[in-house]
Scaffold this active site. Structure first.
Site, short mmCIF file in Angstrom:
data_model
loop_
_atom_site.label_atom_id
_atom_site.label_comp_id
_atom_site.label_asym_id
_atom_site.label_seq_id
_atom_site.Cartn_x
_atom_site.Cartn_y
_atom_site.Cartn_z
N GLU A 129 0.82 -1.20 0.00
CA GLU A 129 0.00 0.00 0.00
C GLU A 129 0.86 1.25 0.00
OE1 GLU A 129 -3.96 -1.67 2.22
OE2 GLU A 129 -2.19 -1.22 3.39
N CYS A 145 3.43 8.44 1.26
CA CYS A 145 4.01 7.45 2.14
C CYS A 145 4.16 6.17 1.33
CB CYS A 145 3.05 7.27 3.32
SG CYS A 145 3.51 5.97 4.44
N CYS A 152 7.18 -7.03 6.80
CA CYS A 152 8.38 -6.55 7.49
C CYS A 152 8.86 -7.62 8.44
CB CYS A 152 8.07 -5.25 8.25
SG CYS A 152 9.53 -4.59 9.08
N CYS A 156 7.81 -5.59 15.21
CA CYS A 156 7.33 -4.68 16.27
C CYS A 156 5.88 -5.06 16.62
CB CYS A 156 7.40 -3.23 15.80
SG CYS A 156 9.04 -2.77 15.23
N CYS A 159 2.62 -3.06 15.35
CA CYS A 159 2.58 -2.70 13.93
C CYS A 159 2.00 -3.84 13.09
CB CYS A 159 3.98 -2.36 13.46
SG CYS A 159 4.14 -2.16 11.68
N GLY A 201 7.14 -2.05 5.61
CA GLY A 201 8.53 -2.47 5.50
C GLY A 201 9.53 -1.60 6.22
N GLU A 202 10.71 -2.19 6.43
CA GLU A 202 11.83 -1.49 7.05
C GLU A 202 12.81 -1.14 5.92
OE1 GLU A 202 13.26 -0.23 10.03
OE2 GLU A 202 14.79 0.16 8.52
N SER A 233 12.58 6.27 7.23
CA SER A 233 12.24 5.98 8.63
C SER A 233 12.71 4.58 8.98
CB SER A 233 10.71 6.08 8.78
OG SER A 233 10.33 5.65 10.07
N SER A 257 12.31 5.37 14.63
CA SER A 257 11.18 4.90 15.43
C SER A 257 11.73 4.54 16.81
CB SER A 257 10.56 3.67 14.76
OG SER A 257 9.93 4.07 13.58
N LEU A 258 11.50 5.40 17.76
CA LEU A 258 12.10 5.19 19.09
C LEU A 258 11.16 4.36 19.97
CD1 LEU A 258 14.56 5.92 20.86
CD2 LEU A 258 13.29 7.93 21.63
N ASN A 333 -2.28 3.85 16.49
CA ASN A 333 -3.46 3.44 15.72
C ASN A 333 -3.76 2.00 16.07
OD1 ASN A 333 -3.61 5.88 14.10
ND2 ASN A 333 -1.75 5.13 13.13
N CYS A 376 -0.41 5.38 9.76
CA CYS A 376 0.87 4.71 9.99
C CYS A 376 0.66 3.40 10.74
CB CYS A 376 1.76 5.56 10.87
SG CYS A 376 2.31 7.02 10.08
N1 SAH Z 1 9.83 0.37 9.33
C1 SAH Z 1 10.04 1.75 9.45
C2 SAH Z 1 9.08 2.57 8.63
C3 SAH Z 1 7.66 2.12 8.51
S1 SAH Z 1 6.64 2.28 9.91
C4 SAH Z 1 10.00 2.19 10.88
O1 SAH Z 1 9.59 1.42 11.73
O2 SAH Z 1 10.43 3.30 11.15
C5 SAH Z 1 6.27 4.01 9.99
C6 SAH Z 1 6.01 4.52 11.39
O3 SAH Z 1 4.75 4.05 11.87
C7 SAH Z 1 7.05 4.05 12.38
O4 SAH Z 1 7.44 5.06 13.24
C8 SAH Z 1 6.28 3.00 13.12
O5 SAH Z 1 6.84 2.71 14.35
C9 SAH Z 1 4.91 3.61 13.20
N2 SAH Z 1 3.86 2.68 13.55
C10 SAH Z 1 3.82 1.35 13.32
N3 SAH Z 1 2.67 0.83 13.78
C11 SAH Z 1 1.97 1.84 14.33
C12 SAH Z 1 0.69 1.95 14.94
N4 SAH Z 1 -0.09 0.89 15.10
N5 SAH Z 1 0.30 3.16 15.37
C13 SAH Z 1 1.06 4.25 15.18
N6 SAH Z 1 2.26 4.22 14.59
C14 SAH Z 1 2.72 3.02 14.17
FE1 SF4 Z 2 8.62 -3.03 10.50
FE2 SF4 Z 2 8.52 -0.42 11.05
FE3 SF4 Z 2 6.42 -2.00 11.51
FE4 SF4 Z 2 8.57 -2.21 13.04
S1 SF4 Z 2 7.23 -0.42 12.85
S2 SF4 Z 2 7.43 -3.91 12.16
S3 SF4 Z 2 10.18 -1.85 11.57
S4 SF4 Z 2 7.29 -1.54 9.53
#
Ligand code: SAH
Ligand code: SF4
Length: 392
Positions: A129, A145, A152, A156, A159, A201-202, A233, A257-258, A333, A376
């Site tokens: 997407e 985006c 991925c 996490c 996510c 994806g990462e 990111s 992504s901290l 989210n 996101c």
């Molecule tokens: N993999 C990369 C980029 C894609 S995710 C990364 O992790 O940085 C894009 C952003 O959305 C990241 O900061 C991720 O941590 C955040 N994200 C993932 N799942 C989420 C959720 N359920 N609610 C809010 N942000 C989320």
């Molecule tokens: Fe992958 Fe980013 Fe989602 Fe973590 S937050 S699982 S690195 S897409």
């Protein structure tokens, strides 16, 4: 980016017949500071210099290469028959060479706030997407985006892509084609000004393809995005952060992504932290080469009861001390695979105020497009979802 040799020979495309193959000069791939850019996976991922070499090998003048690059990347035309200033013989060669879309739009869902989520299909049936987000206050400026992998591997827990696991890497061409194709979805007067690798994806786990995509997206003869307006990111792949900094001289915007400020908690929600802990990560951020005015974006998904206390806010201030950052707070989210959720909005405000009081510059990212699951972390597979054993 694998070889340290000066130039790499690239095999001619196996789509060409033998007679043509013998006339082809080997392509030289482009150098980046850290290493050599891998050869393009598909004709539309070629750079102007690579097109020039290709057309010269076909017995055509070099300037045709630039014309073809212009058609594809500036004008978004991939059908050789529509390339009006290209001679018929060359158009036929382009068709044989496989010039055409490596990805297509399967469906478009428009949200009440103008955000569009596009489902994109690839020839092997995989789907990703991409989201088009008009800027609040000036809808002509659109942030796109994009995805960099199908699924991925980083796992996490909050996510949807992470829960689904990695299905496969996306190619350089598939990554860039998301932008080429989506430009057609814009309304008159709109343009894509920012591209963020925040879809599925990462990106740094697919470095070679992403590096070529970055060169293409910012190429002055093509899409010509400003490097500062392209954000990569990452969940914190330290070696690749260093490589990105070196290859693009720190000009590509980096987002981290901290999501937690102590190793124990971060490792629990982001498995990557077990390999690259916070000390290693923050050291990499301190090394990231940037101009004085640049800031690293810190993404922090606020999850109720998990990372949203005032102690967490204070911990973040300590952790990031001395690193030029701006903080984006993202109330989590909801995803179907997890009970985790965002704190209520007054709590989010208190968290933000604490950071601000302690000197950080903080924004709360407004959730856009959540009525079409385009926000996101909500990008996941349609239909089957699966988990892979392989982590980074
Ligand atoms: N993999 C990369 C980029 C894609 S995710 C990364 O992790 O940085 C894009 C952003 O959305 C990241 O900061 C991720 O941590 C955040 N994200 C993932 N799942 C989420 C959720 N359920 N609610 C809010 N942000 C989320
Ligand atoms: Fe992958 Fe980013 Fe989602 Fe973590 S937050 S699982 S690195 S897409």
């Amino acid at each position: 980016m694998r070889s340290s040799t000066d130039e790499k020979q690239v095999e001619p495309s196996d789509r060409l017949d033998c007679a043509q193959t013998q006339t082809l000069a080997p392509l030289r791939v482009v150098k980046l500071p850290s290493d050599t850019l891998l050869a393009p996976s598909h004709p539309i991922a070629r750079l102007p210099v690579e097109w020039e070499q290709r057309v010269v090998a076909w017995g055509e003048p070099a300037y045709r290469g630039k014309q073809i690059f212009d058609w594809i990347h500036r004008q978004g035309v991939l059908n050789p028959d529509e390339m009006s200033n290209i001679p018929k013989r060359l158009r036929e060669l382009l068709k044989e060479d496989g010039v055409g879309w490596p990805i297509e739009i399967v469906s478009v869902h428009e949200s009440a706030d103008g955000t569009k989520k596009l489902l994109m299909g690839m020839p092997d049936g995989e789907k990703v997407e991409t989201v088009l987000i008009p800027q609040l206050g000036d809808e002509r400026l659109v942030t796109q985006c994009i995805s960099s992998q199908v699924g991925c591997a980083m796992g996490c827990v909050f996510c949807a892509s992470g829960v689904a696991g990695l299905k496969r890497q996306m190619s350089d061409a598939e990554i860039v084609a998301q932008v080429l194709l989506c430009r057609r979805e814009l309304s008159t007067g709109q343009r894509i000004r920012n591209v963020v690798f925040m879809g599925m994806g990462e990106p740094l786990h697919n470095y070679d393809a992403v590096a070529r995509a970055l060169v293409l997206l910012t190429h002055p003869e093509g899409i010509d995005l400003s490097k500062r307006r392209v954000t990569v990111s990452t969940s914190g792949l330290v070696k690749q952060i260093d490589q990105l900094g070196k290859d693009f001289d720190g000009q590509v915007q980096l987002a981290i992504s901290l999501h937690a400020v102590r190793d124990e908690e971060r490792s629990r929600i982001m498995p990557v932290n077990r390999k690259h802990g916070l000390k290693e990560l923050t050291e990499a951020l301190r090394r990231y080469p940037m101009s004085k005015r640049q800031r690293i974006t810190i993404e922090y998904t606020l999850i109720e009861g998990l990372n949203d206390s005032l102690a967490d806010a204070n911990g973040m201030v300590e952790l990031l001390r001395g690193i030029p950052v701006k903080v984006n707070l993202i109330p989590m989210n909801p995803i179907s695979a997890s009970d985790l959720r965002a704190p209520d909005s007054s709590h989010v405000t208190r968290f933000q105020e604490q950071l601000t009081r302690r000197g950080l510059s903080v924004f709360v990212r407004k959730t856009r497009g959540d009525d079409v699951a385009a926000a996101c972390g909500q990008l996941a597979f349609h239909g089957e979802s699966r988990r892979t054993a392989g982590r980074e």
